[in-house]
Design an enzyme around this catalytic site. Structure first.
Site, PDB file in Angstrom:
ATOM      1  N   CYS A 332      22.573  55.063  39.128  1.00  0.00           N
ATOM      2  CA  CYS A 332      23.122  54.347  37.972  1.00  0.00           C
ATOM      3  C   CYS A 332      24.643  54.522  37.910  1.00  0.00           C
ATOM      4  O   CYS A 332      25.352  53.985  38.749  1.00  0.00           O
ATOM      5  CB  CYS A 332      22.431  54.812  36.693  1.00  0.00           C
ATOM      6  N   HIS A 438      16.189  54.541  37.918  1.00  0.00           N
ATOM      7  CA  HIS A 438      15.873  55.865  37.375  1.00  0.00           C
ATOM      8  C   HIS A 438      14.400  56.180  37.651  1.00  0.00           C
ATOM      9  O   HIS A 438      13.545  55.291  37.604  1.00  0.00           O
ATOM     10  CB  HIS A 438      16.103  55.895  35.860  1.00  0.00           C
TER      11      HIS A 438
END
Length: 512
Positions: A332, A438
């Site tokens: 991310c 994630h």
């Protein structure tokens, strides 16, 4: 109408989140339909619901304990700190803006009360029991008038409350007495009992203190919960981060940067349960010696954390590691940092319009006003010969453009939609990898294959264990629920709630 049980704490980090999950699982295993609820959570560890809404990771874990998929009503307000006094406010799973603390507590929080109450009423009408987690301490007298998570939640739910103290930190008796003293009389009346958490010692030596608490407060001590080790339950806050040692020696050494605004560090939790893998967090470049895999995790303030990284001297150290054949993974915000530039034309995150990245991936990120929150599924694409499925979720404000031919994954599903789209970025030599996914290490196949390839290239032996991470999490929820069931007065808890409760784990050995 559901019964409401609220778990209050004498302070933060006394174990409210985990005990709430344990009580959720215990009541679920007693045959009741149970849902978790936390009116307002402050955390940068978030999760995405099946319908693409964002809530705190703790409530997602509690939903799992209840046998449910998480939903926005379980955590209607999520505060995601992006600076010392600024947080992004997420309401019912969608961001509504970023606010200074004084602005939020002065007006914004009062406007959110109707949505919080509506969310609670929704759960109350669909379940037998709602287990409510408080936040911090209910004795924060300066915030009482604008509170959502403690005073307001108590009033709306009319819950029976338990007050939890962490005896391992010391001062538990004073904390219990002081907290009750500072609560408003009507709130204090809702506290039906006390729980002492994280005890490791001789219970008989503690009994005089428990007797004192009962005499002084007029409330029963429902139980003393032992200090439990070896639970595969994701930690909610970065305050819990510590060096974690695996087998050491010739094992794989994984180091993650402990960014000031680190988010979703739970991505790395599955690595801590692999034999032969050690995980530690670094705040200084001197801690990057002998690293096999370096991870730059997510960040709630990517540009500011990138600048911190540079100021601390990490940039040179990271590039030095790459030159020595160390694997580098960015997730991310970490993915965005690894690219060539980060652009913020709308000032979404920073007044700086352009920031130079680390330049280790041929990628360019542009921040956008809209936030991406979605569950995803992907497969590896020509990544070291690994052919595995990856499953997780995305939570980010930016869009990253990558040169063709430098993609490690192919998305196969976005939410409920089947797709065929490229994802992430990888360097030509395969040493640097970036992704928005994630939770990519939760699926056992990819995690073990990835670590095996890192070990092979680093000239180390790695024999994956047969552990299955998600099964371990589920087993840990049952273990802590069983420990709580054997440590508290279940009949008294049942009387408080007006429920019939018997220990459903009688065959499970009691914890000491």
């Amino acid at each position: 109408m559901a019964k409401a049980l609220m778990v209050l704490g004498t302070s933060s980090h006394v174990g409210k989140s985990v005990l709430s999950a344990a009580l959720c699982r215990l009541l679920f295993d007693c045959g009741y339909r149970v849902a978790p609820f936390k009116a307002q959570n402050m955390s940068n560890n978030s999760y995405v619901t099946p319908d693409g809404l964002e809530i705190a990771r703790a409530q997602a874990l509690q939903a799992l304990a209840c046998g449910l998929e998480p939903e926005a009503a379980m955590n209607p307000v999520l505060l995601k700190p992006s600076a010392d006094q600024t947080s992004q406010v997420v309401l019912m799973g969608r961001p509504i803006g970023s606010f200074k603390a004084r602005e939020y507590h002065g007006e914004i929080s009062l406007r959110l009360r109707a949505a919080v109450e509506e969310a609670y009423r929704d759960l109350e009408g669909r379940f037998d029991v709602v287990v409510i987690e408080g936040a911090g301490s209910p004795a924060e007298v300066n915030l009482r008038e604008v509170d959502l998570a403690n005073s307001f939640a108590l009033r709306v739910s009319r819950a029976k409350a338990l007050l939890v103290a962490d005896i391992d930190r010391g001062g538990a008796l004073a904390a219990v007495v002081g907290t009750l003293e500072l609560m408003e009389p009507n709130e204090r009346e809702q506290v039906e009992g006390i729980l002492i958490n994280k005890f490791r010692g001789d219970l008989e030596l503690l009994r005089p203190a428990l007797d004192f608490l009962e005499r002084r407060t007029g409330r029963p001590v429902l139980g003393v919960i032992p200090y439990l080790r070896g639970l595969a339950l994701p930690e909610e806050d970065s305050v819990s981060l510590e060096r974690r040692e695996g087998l050491g020696g010739e094992g794989l050494r994984v180091t993650a940067l402990k960014l000031p605004r680190i988010s979703n560090h739970t991505d790395l939790e599955p690595l801590t349960w692999e034999e032969g893998v050690s995980l530690r967090y670094a705040e200084d470049p001197s801690e990057l010696d002998e690293v096999d895999l370096l991870v730059i995790p997510g960040s709630k303030s990517t540009v500011e954390d990138l600048r911190w990284l540079r100021e601390r001297g990490f940039e040179e150290a990271i590039k030095g590691l790459r030159g020595r054949g160390t694997f580098i993974l960015g997730i991310c915000g970490g993915f965005q940092m690894l690219g060539e530039t980060i652009e913020d034309p709308h000032g979404v995150e920073s007044p700086l319009r352009t920031e130079r990245g680390l330049g280790l991936l041929r990628a360019r990120t542009v921040f956008e006003r809209s936030k991406v929150t979605r569950r995803v599924r992907a497969r590896t694409l020509s990544l070291w010969g690994i052919e595995e499925e990856v499953e997780g979720y995305e939570v980010h404000m930016g869009r990253t453009e990558v040169e063709e031919g430098h993609r490690p994954f192919r998305l196969t599903r976005l939410g409920d939609e089947e797709v065929d789209l490229p994802e992430g970025a990888v360097s030509e030599d395969g040493l640097v990898l970036g992704t928005y996914i994630h939770g990519l290490f939760e699926l056992d196949g990819f995690r073990k294959a990835f670590l095996r390839e890192v070990a092979r290239r680093r000239g180390k032996a790695f024999n994956p264990s047969g552990s299955k991470y998600r099964e371990r999490v589920s087993r840990s929820l049952r273990e802590i629920a069983a420990a709580v069931a054997s440590s508290i007065d279940l009949q008294l808890l049942g009387d408080i709630l007006g429920l019939s409760l018997e220990n459903p784990y009688r065959s499970t050995p009691s914890s000491p």
